[in-house]
Design a protein around this motif. Structure first.
Motif, PDB file in Angstrom:
ATOM      1  N   GLY A   1     -48.476  48.112  24.864  1.00 50.04           N
ATOM      2  CA  GLY A   1     -49.358  47.225  25.603  1.00 50.04           C
ATOM      3  C   GLY A   1     -48.573  46.119  26.271  1.00 50.04           C
ATOM      4  O   GLY A   1     -47.364  45.969  26.054  1.00 50.04           O
ATOM      5  N   SER A   2     -49.252  45.349  27.100  1.00 48.51           N
ATOM      6  CA  SER A   2     -48.594  44.237  27.774  1.00 48.51           C
ATOM      7  C   SER A   2     -49.617  43.194  28.190  1.00 48.51           C
ATOM      8  O   SER A   2     -50.794  43.489  28.358  1.00 48.51           O
ATOM      9  N   ILE A   3     -49.124  41.987  28.328  1.00 52.13           N
ATOM     10  CA  ILE A   3     -49.857  40.891  28.944  1.00 52.13           C
ATOM     11  C   ILE A   3     -48.939  40.398  30.042  1.00 52.13           C
ATOM     12  O   ILE A   3     -47.955  39.704  29.773  1.00 52.13           O
ATOM     13  N   GLY A   4     -49.206  40.826  31.257  1.00 52.99           N
ATOM     14  CA  GLY A   4     -48.281  40.523  32.351  1.00 52.99           C
ATOM     15  C   GLY A   4     -46.930  41.137  32.040  1.00 52.99           C
ATOM     16  O   GLY A   4     -46.824  42.326  31.764  1.00 52.99           O
ATOM     17  N   THR A   5     -45.884  40.319  32.030  1.00 49.65           N
ATOM     18  CA  THR A   5     -44.536  40.820  31.785  1.00 49.65           C
ATOM     19  C   THR A   5     -44.165  40.812  30.304  1.00 49.65           C
ATOM     20  O   THR A   5     -43.073  41.226  29.941  1.00 49.65           O
ATOM     21  N   PHE A   6     -45.044  40.357  29.426  1.00 50.20           N
ATOM     22  CA  PHE A   6     -44.815  40.375  27.979  1.00 50.20           C
ATOM     23  C   PHE A   6     -45.203  41.749  27.449  1.00 50.20           C
ATOM     24  O   PHE A   6     -46.354  42.166  27.561  1.00 50.20           O
ATOM     25  N   ARG A   7     -44.235  42.474  26.920  1.00 50.30           N
ATOM     26  CA  ARG A   7     -44.490  43.833  26.441  1.00 50.30           C
ATOM     27  C   ARG A   7     -44.481  43.882  24.921  1.00 50.30           C
ATOM     28  O   ARG A   7     -43.692  43.199  24.274  1.00 50.30           O
ATOM     29  N   TYR A   8     -45.348  44.717  24.353  1.00 48.59           N
ATOM     30  CA  TYR A   8     -45.384  44.923  22.916  1.00 48.59           C
ATOM     31  C   TYR A   8     -45.708  46.384  22.623  1.00 48.59           C
ATOM     32  O   TYR A   8     -46.181  47.122  23.483  1.00 48.59           O
ATOM     33  N   ARG A   9     -45.416  46.785  21.400  1.00 53.61           N
ATOM     34  CA  ARG A   9     -45.627  48.174  20.990  1.00 53.61           C
ATOM     35  C   ARG A   9     -45.918  48.181  19.497  1.00 53.61           C
ATOM     36  O   ARG A   9     -45.298  47.463  18.728  1.00 53.61           O
ATOM     37  N   PHE A  10     -46.873  49.034  19.093  1.00 50.94           N
ATOM     38  CA  PHE A  10     -47.232  49.194  17.688  1.00 50.94           C
ATOM     39  C   PHE A  10     -46.942  50.633  17.270  1.00 50.94           C
ATOM     40  O   PHE A  10     -47.145  51.555  18.054  1.00 50.94           O
ATOM     41  N   GLN A  11     -46.520  50.807  16.027  1.00 44.73           N
ATOM     42  CA  GLN A  11     -46.440  52.143  15.444  1.00 44.73           C
ATOM     43  C   GLN A  11     -46.895  52.043  13.997  1.00 44.73           C
ATOM     44  O   GLN A  11     -46.348  51.273  13.216  1.00 44.73           O
ATOM     45  N   ARG A  12     -47.929  52.801  13.679  1.00 46.64           N
ATOM     46  CA  ARG A  12     -48.454  52.758  12.314  1.00 46.64           C
ATOM     47  C   ARG A  12     -47.958  53.958  11.526  1.00 46.64           C
ATOM     48  O   ARG A  12     -47.696  55.029  12.076  1.00 46.64           O
TER      49      ARG A  12
ATOM     50  N   GLU B   1     -38.548  42.903  26.620  1.00 49.00           N
ATOM     51  CA  GLU B   1     -38.599  42.406  27.996  1.00 49.00           C
ATOM     52  C   GLU B   1     -39.375  43.352  28.898  1.00 49.00           C
ATOM     53  O   GLU B   1     -39.742  44.450  28.496  1.00 49.00           O
ATOM     54  N   ASN B   2     -39.585  42.931  30.116  1.00 49.53           N
ATOM     55  CA  ASN B   2     -40.374  43.670  31.096  1.00 49.53           C
ATOM     56  C   ASN B   2     -39.587  44.862  31.639  1.00 49.53           C
ATOM     57  O   ASN B   2     -39.113  44.856  32.770  1.00 49.53           O
ATOM     58  N   ILE B   3     -39.434  45.859  30.809  1.00 50.98           N
ATOM     59  CA  ILE B   3     -38.715  47.087  31.147  1.00 50.98           C
ATOM     60  C   ILE B   3     -39.242  48.164  30.206  1.00 50.98           C
ATOM     61  O   ILE B   3     -39.970  47.857  29.268  1.00 50.98           O
ATOM     62  N   SER B   4     -38.882  49.389  30.406  1.00 54.42           N
ATOM     63  CA  SER B   4     -39.371  50.428  29.495  1.00 54.42           C
ATOM     64  C   SER B   4     -38.828  50.185  28.086  1.00 54.42           C
ATOM     65  O   SER B   4     -37.731  49.649  27.901  1.00 54.42           O
ATOM     66  N   PHE B   5     -39.583  50.586  27.100  1.00 56.20           N
ATOM     67  CA  PHE B   5     -39.200  50.385  25.703  1.00 56.20           C
ATOM     68  C   PHE B   5     -37.844  51.025  25.417  1.00 56.20           C
ATOM     69  O   PHE B   5     -37.003  50.450  24.724  1.00 56.20           O
ATOM     70  N   GLU B   6     -37.624  52.209  25.956  1.00 60.45           N
ATOM     71  CA  GLU B   6     -36.395  52.945  25.695  1.00 60.45           C
ATOM     72  C   GLU B   6     -35.158  52.247  26.262  1.00 60.45           C
ATOM     73  O   GLU B   6     -34.063  52.414  25.743  1.00 60.45           O
ATOM     74  N   LEU B   7     -35.308  51.463  27.326  1.00 58.83           N
ATOM     75  CA  LEU B   7     -34.174  50.775  27.952  1.00 58.83           C
ATOM     76  C   LEU B   7     -34.059  49.308  27.562  1.00 58.83           C
ATOM     77  O   LEU B   7     -33.080  48.652  27.919  1.00 58.83           O
ATOM     78  N   ALA B   8     -35.031  48.794  26.848  1.00 55.59           N
ATOM     79  CA  ALA B   8     -35.050  47.369  26.504  1.00 55.59           C
ATOM     80  C   ALA B   8     -33.876  47.005  25.610  1.00 55.59           C
ATOM     81  O   ALA B   8     -33.472  47.770  24.739  1.00 55.59           O
ATOM     82  N   GLN B   9     -33.320  45.808  25.848  1.00 56.26           N
ATOM     83  CA  GLN B   9     -32.209  45.316  25.040  1.00 56.26           C
ATOM     84  C   GLN B   9     -32.607  44.092  24.224  1.00 56.26           C
ATOM     85  O   GLN B   9     -32.094  43.879  23.141  1.00 56.26           O
ATOM     86  N   ASP B  10     -33.496  43.278  24.727  1.00 58.60           N
ATOM     87  CA  ASP B  10     -33.939  42.070  24.036  1.00 58.60           C
ATOM     88  C   ASP B  10     -35.188  42.392  23.218  1.00 58.60           C
ATOM     89  O   ASP B  10     -36.294  42.008  23.565  1.00 58.60           O
ATOM     90  N   VAL B  11     -34.986  43.135  22.120  1.00 54.01           N
ATOM     91  CA  VAL B  11     -36.097  43.642  21.319  1.00 54.01           C
ATOM     92  C   VAL B  11     -36.160  42.879  19.995  1.00 54.01           C
ATOM     93  O   VAL B  11     -35.146  42.659  19.347  1.00 54.01           O
TER      94      VAL B  11
ATOM     95  N   GLY C   1     -42.895  33.846  26.830  1.00 54.17           N
ATOM     96  CA  GLY C   1     -43.632  33.618  28.069  1.00 54.17           C
ATOM     97  C   GLY C   1     -44.048  34.917  28.735  1.00 54.17           C
ATOM     98  O   GLY C   1     -43.713  36.007  28.289  1.00 54.17           O
ATOM     99  N   SER C   2     -44.786  34.770  29.810  1.00 53.76           N
ATOM    100  CA  SER C   2     -45.279  35.917  30.557  1.00 53.76           C
ATOM    101  C   SER C   2     -45.572  35.481  31.982  1.00 53.76           C
ATOM    102  O   SER C   2     -45.977  34.350  32.223  1.00 53.76           O
ATOM    103  N   GLU C   3     -45.336  36.369  32.892  1.00 53.70           N
ATOM    104  CA  GLU C   3     -45.696  36.145  34.288  1.00 53.70           C
ATOM    105  C   GLU C   3     -46.666  37.244  34.689  1.00 53.70           C
ATOM    106  O   GLU C   3     -46.646  38.320  34.093  1.00 53.70           O
ATOM    107  N   PRO C   4     -47.502  36.996  35.689  1.00 51.37           N
ATOM    108  CA  PRO C   4     -48.389  38.071  36.142  1.00 51.37           C
ATOM    109  C   PRO C   4     -47.564  39.287  36.548  1.00 51.37           C
ATOM    110  O   PRO C   4     -46.499  39.159  37.151  1.00 51.37           O
ATOM    111  N   TYR C   5     -48.038  40.453  36.185  1.00 52.47           N
ATOM    112  CA  TYR C   5     -47.344  41.686  36.539  1.00 52.47           C
ATOM    113  C   TYR C   5     -47.496  41.932  38.031  1.00 52.47           C
ATOM    114  O   TYR C   5     -48.553  41.765  38.600  1.00 52.47           O
ATOM    115  N   ARG C   6     -46.406  42.282  38.680  1.00 50.90           N
ATOM    116  CA  ARG C   6     -46.458  42.640  40.099  1.00 50.90           C
ATOM    117  C   ARG C   6     -45.484  43.785  40.351  1.00 50.90           C
ATOM    118  O   ARG C   6     -44.471  43.899  39.672  1.00 50.90           O
ATOM    119  N   ILE C   7     -45.789  44.576  41.299  1.00 45.15           N
ATOM    120  CA  ILE C   7     -44.933  45.711  41.641  1.00 45.15           C
ATOM    121  C   ILE C   7     -43.932  45.252  42.680  1.00 45.15           C
ATOM    122  O   ILE C   7     -44.290  44.708  43.727  1.00 45.15           O
TER     123      ILE C   7
END
Length: 106
Positions: free
Chosen positions: A21-32, A47-57, A84-90
């Motif tokens: 999930g995400s709130i703007g550029t803030f990304r999160y992921r759950f695994q139960r 960070e605002n990148i795919s989970f697989e490529l993220a470095q600041d986790v 923080g978070s910024e509005p998501y934009r393409i």
């Protein structure tokens, strides 16, 4: 005031074993894992990148209980405030045309 993560409850985590999930550029992921009241939920923020490529986790594991879900909401709220978070934009990529960057043209 309504919190950004008020939708999280015990039943929410029955919808899927992995939930991004995400709130703007803030990304999160759950695994139960396991079962309600006896399992765990691992939470990642990144960070605002795919989970697989993220470095600041950052990650934390919580029990899949009422108390654990309350702790998840608090942890995510704190991480959102910190990161923080910024509005998501393409991104349109308009700075590159004809193989030359705008800097190279200047």
């Amino acid at each position: 005031m309504e919190g950004k993560f008020d939708f999280l409850n015990l039943q929410f985590f029955t919808k899927a074993s992995v939930y991004p999930g995400s709130i703007g550029t803030f990304r999160y992921r759950f695994q139960r894992t396991g079962w309600m009241n006896d399992g765990t939920i691992q939470v990642w923020v990144y960070e605002n990148i795919s989970f697989e490529l993220a470095q600041d986790v950052e990650t934390e594991t919580f029990p899949w209980t009422e108390e654990g879900v309350e702790a998840i909401r608090a942890w995510l709220t704190e991480k959102l405030e910190t990161r923080g978070s910024e509005p998501y934009r393409i991104w349109a990529g308009n700075h590159v045309r004809d193989g030359k960057s705008e800097e190279a043209k200047a």
